[in-house]
Design a protein around this motif. Structure first.
Motif, PDB file in Angstrom:
ATOM      1  N   ALA A   1       0.832  -1.206   0.000  1.00  0.00           N
ATOM      2  CA  ALA A   1       0.000   0.000   0.000  1.00  0.00           C
ATOM      3  C   ALA A   1       0.862   1.250   0.000  1.00  0.00           C
ATOM      4  O   ALA A   1       0.550   2.243  -0.687  1.00  0.00           O
ATOM      5  CB  ALA A   1      -0.932   0.000   1.212  1.00  0.00           C
ATOM      6  N   PHE A   2       1.969   1.212   0.738  1.00  0.00           N
ATOM      7  CA  PHE A   2       2.844   2.384   0.798  1.00  0.00           C
ATOM      8  C   PHE A   2       3.532   2.631  -0.543  1.00  0.00           C
ATOM      9  O   PHE A   2       3.841   3.786  -0.882  1.00  0.00           O
ATOM     10  CB  PHE A   2       3.873   2.212   1.913  1.00  0.00           C
ATOM     11  N   VAL A   3       3.775   1.594  -1.316  1.00  0.00           N
ATOM     12  CA  VAL A   3       4.322   1.781  -2.663  1.00  0.00           C
ATOM     13  C   VAL A   3       3.374   2.627  -3.504  1.00  0.00           C
ATOM     14  O   VAL A   3       3.794   3.490  -4.286  1.00  0.00           O
ATOM     15  CB  VAL A   3       4.572   0.418  -3.339  1.00  0.00           C
ATOM     16  N   TRP A   4       2.074   2.397  -3.326  1.00  0.00           N
ATOM     17  CA  TRP A   4       1.083   3.182  -4.063  1.00  0.00           C
ATOM     18  C   TRP A   4       1.201   4.672  -3.733  1.00  0.00           C
ATOM     19  O   TRP A   4       0.938   5.526  -4.582  1.00  0.00           O
ATOM     20  CB  TRP A   4      -0.324   2.691  -3.743  1.00  0.00           C
ATOM     21  N   ALA A   5       1.587   4.991  -2.506  1.00  0.00           N
ATOM     22  CA  ALA A   5       1.770   6.397  -2.147  1.00  0.00           C
ATOM     23  C   ALA A   5       2.839   7.023  -3.028  1.00  0.00           C
ATOM     24  O   ALA A   5       2.659   8.117  -3.577  1.00  0.00           O
ATOM     25  CB  ALA A   5       2.142   6.532  -0.672  1.00  0.00           C
ATOM     26  N   GLY A   6       3.974   6.352  -3.170  1.00  0.00           N
ATOM     27  CA  GLY A   6       5.028   6.869  -4.026  1.00  0.00           C
ATOM     28  C   GLY A   6       4.589   7.009  -5.464  1.00  0.00           C
ATOM     29  O   GLY A   6       4.892   8.016  -6.134  1.00  0.00           O
ATOM     30  N   VAL A   7       3.856   6.008  -5.971  1.00  0.00           N
ATOM     31  CA  VAL A   7       3.342   6.074  -7.344  1.00  0.00           C
ATOM     32  C   VAL A   7       2.397   7.260  -7.506  1.00  0.00           C
ATOM     33  O   VAL A   7       2.467   8.005  -8.490  1.00  0.00           O
ATOM     34  CB  VAL A   7       2.634   4.755  -7.709  1.00  0.00           C
ATOM     35  N   ALA A   8       1.507   7.446  -6.540  1.00  0.00           N
ATOM     36  CA  ALA A   8       0.536   8.546  -6.617  1.00  0.00           C
ATOM     37  C   ALA A   8       1.239   9.896  -6.620  1.00  0.00           C
ATOM     38  O   ALA A   8       0.876  10.800  -7.397  1.00  0.00           O
ATOM     39  CB  ALA A   8      -0.441   8.459  -5.444  1.00  0.00           C
ATOM     40  N   PHE A   9       2.237  10.081  -5.764  1.00  0.00           N
ATOM     41  CA  PHE A   9       2.932  11.363  -5.695  1.00  0.00           C
ATOM     42  C   PHE A   9       3.711  11.629  -6.986  1.00  0.00           C
ATOM     43  O   PHE A   9       3.764  12.766  -7.466  1.00  0.00           O
ATOM     44  CB  PHE A   9       3.881  11.388  -4.497  1.00  0.00           C
ATOM     45  N   LEU A  10       4.311  10.592  -7.553  1.00  0.00           N
ATOM     46  CA  LEU A  10       5.047  10.757  -8.803  1.00  0.00           C
ATOM     47  C   LEU A  10       4.094  11.109  -9.945  1.00  0.00           C
ATOM     48  O   LEU A  10       4.372  12.018 -10.741  1.00  0.00           O
ATOM     49  CB  LEU A  10       5.813   9.472  -9.127  1.00  0.00           C
ATOM     50  N   LEU A  11       2.968  10.420 -10.028  1.00  0.00           N
ATOM     51  CA  LEU A  11       1.982  10.733 -11.065  1.00  0.00           C
ATOM     52  C   LEU A  11       1.425  12.139 -10.887  1.00  0.00           C
ATOM     53  O   LEU A  11       1.206  12.859 -11.868  1.00  0.00           O
ATOM     54  CB  LEU A  11       0.844   9.710 -11.024  1.00  0.00           C
ATOM     55  N   SER A  12       1.194  12.540  -9.653  1.00  0.00           N
ATOM     56  CA  SER A  12       0.688  13.891  -9.391  1.00  0.00           C
ATOM     57  C   SER A  12       1.692  14.942  -9.834  1.00  0.00           C
ATOM     58  O   SER A  12       1.321  15.973 -10.416  1.00  0.00           O
ATOM     59  CB  SER A  12       0.376  14.048  -7.896  1.00  0.00           C
TER      60      SER A  12
END
Length: 397
Positions: free
Chosen positions: A272-283
């Motif tokens: 789930a925490f990996v998704w945080a990094g993905v979301a911030f990069l996409l943002s």
């Protein structure tokens, strides 16, 4: 009644039951809106309805159920009083459940939101009492968490302001506060504390790394993102998002994700925490593309954050709390693991039409909603009965 006695025994029971209902109700009505059966009858714009129900309606019951249980332990403080958590959950439940009919009955929404704000205020004051009366110690992180809850209350109140005035500016502020000053920094602060701690309990010779400098930098980036959005400077949020993504990916590495995946209940938190990094990069990329006049990534960053990070972490944390505080073993069964993997699919499916708009029809969003609805309906059927039944080990609570 025995049912009510067990439900009121601890703070997380009633809050998590309310959250379980919200997981289903919020998405069920949103699917009806997507399919065009109710959109024209809504009092609010469909996007505003979806924003409140997912940001303020769905997640706060789990947030308060978790914090009312965990925060007193973090600071070695007094427990939340039963009168406090019952009054809070009663008002939040009344506001949340009234919100749905209020979307079809003009004039009722402000009352629903006022009740919700009232319950949130009681919860905030209860947490404040615990923090203020706690013995001396390093309580910086719990205070930071409390600040995010305060900002969440401000966002909820801003939605109340939108309900009274229909101000688009108020709506923009409410959404920015809810996502980037409340939920995202709160989830990051909890992860910063709990993910390495849980890992240290499972992985041999584990070095616990959770520097405060990284936490403060992440929180500052989140608040900076919220301020830029509230100011209408969406094209500049990359200034906050790139550093946020960099710190997140560094923590993913040093927290030892590879060494943690063999324990499913722990692996869910790391994934789930990996998704945080993905979301911030996409943002960050979305903001930069807009600045360069190259379009953007649509709602893909938002759903990487909301479904990928928040919903995945919710399954991991809520399942852990539900098992541990019902006297059961902290083990992730095959069903829970499959539900967690299915939410990963829901996140990917929802992101596809924004990432590949020329190839994938936007109507696939309804499929993602159906995956969410089925997944959390099964999750609720598995875990909700724990909240009104006695502990499996016979202990009180």
């Amino acid at each position: 009644m025995t049912f009510l006695r067990h439900l009121a025994a601890t703070p997380h029971r009633s809050f998590f039951l309310l959250g379980s209902l919200q997981l289903i109700a919020a998405m069920l009505i949103w699917l009806m809106v997507l399919e065009g059966t109710t959109a024209s009858a809504l009092v609010w714009p469909a996007s505003a309805f979806h924003a409140w129900s997912m940001i303020y309606g769905l997640l706060p019951p789990f947030v308060f159920g978790f914090l009312f249980t965990a925060l007193p332990n973090w600071v070695s403080g007094h427990a939340i009083r039963r009168s406090e958590y019952l009054a809070s959950v009663a008002l939040i439940a009344a506001g949340s459940l009234m919100f749905y009919p209020a979307m079809f009955m003009p004039g009722l929404a402000p009352l629903a939101l006022a009740l919700h704000v009232g319950g949130w205020s009681i919860a905030l004051l209860a947490l404040l009492r615990v923090l203020r009366t706690a013995p001396p110690g390093d309580n910086r992180q719990p205070w930071a968490v409390w600040l995010t809850v305060l900002l969440g209350l401000a966002g909820d109140a801003a939605f109340l302001g939108f309900g009274l005035t229909a101000s688009e500016r108020m709506l923009q502020v409410a959404e920015a506060l809810g996502l980037w000053a409340f939920l995202t920094p709160l989830f990051l602060a909890v992860c910063h504390r709990m993910v390495p701690y849980f890992t240290s309990r499972v992985v041999n010779n584990y070095v616990l790394i959770r520097p405060y400098s990284a936490l403060w930098a992440m929180l500052a980036a989140c608040f900076g993102h919220a301020l830029l959005i509230a100011a209408g400077l969406n094209k500049l949020t990359w200034l906050a998002d790139f550093p946020l993504a960099a710190i997140t990916f560094w923590l993913i590495a040093v927290w030892g994700i590879r060494r943690s995946l063999h324990v499913r209940l722990l692996g869910m938190l790391h994934i789930a925490f990996v998704w945080a990094g993905v979301a911030f990069l996409l943002s960050a990329l979305d903001s930069l593309l807009q600045l360069l006049g190259r379009g953007g990534l649509g709602f893909a960053p938002l759903h990487a954050l909301a479904i990928g990070f928040f919903a995945s972490m919710l399954i991991g944390m809520a399942s852990r709390v539900s098992l541990g505080h019902s006297g059961r073993k902290l083990e992730c069964d095959a069903l829970t693991w499959r539900l967690f993997l299915t939410i990963q699919l829901a996140a990917l499916v929802r992101m596809l039409p924004d990432l590949f708009p020329e190839w994938i029809d936007y109507r696939i969003a309804s499929l993602a909603g159906m995956i969410w609805l089925i997944t959390f309906a099964i999750w609720a059927a598995r875990y909700a009965p724990f909240y009104w039944r006695p502990r499996a080990d016979g202990k009180p609570g």
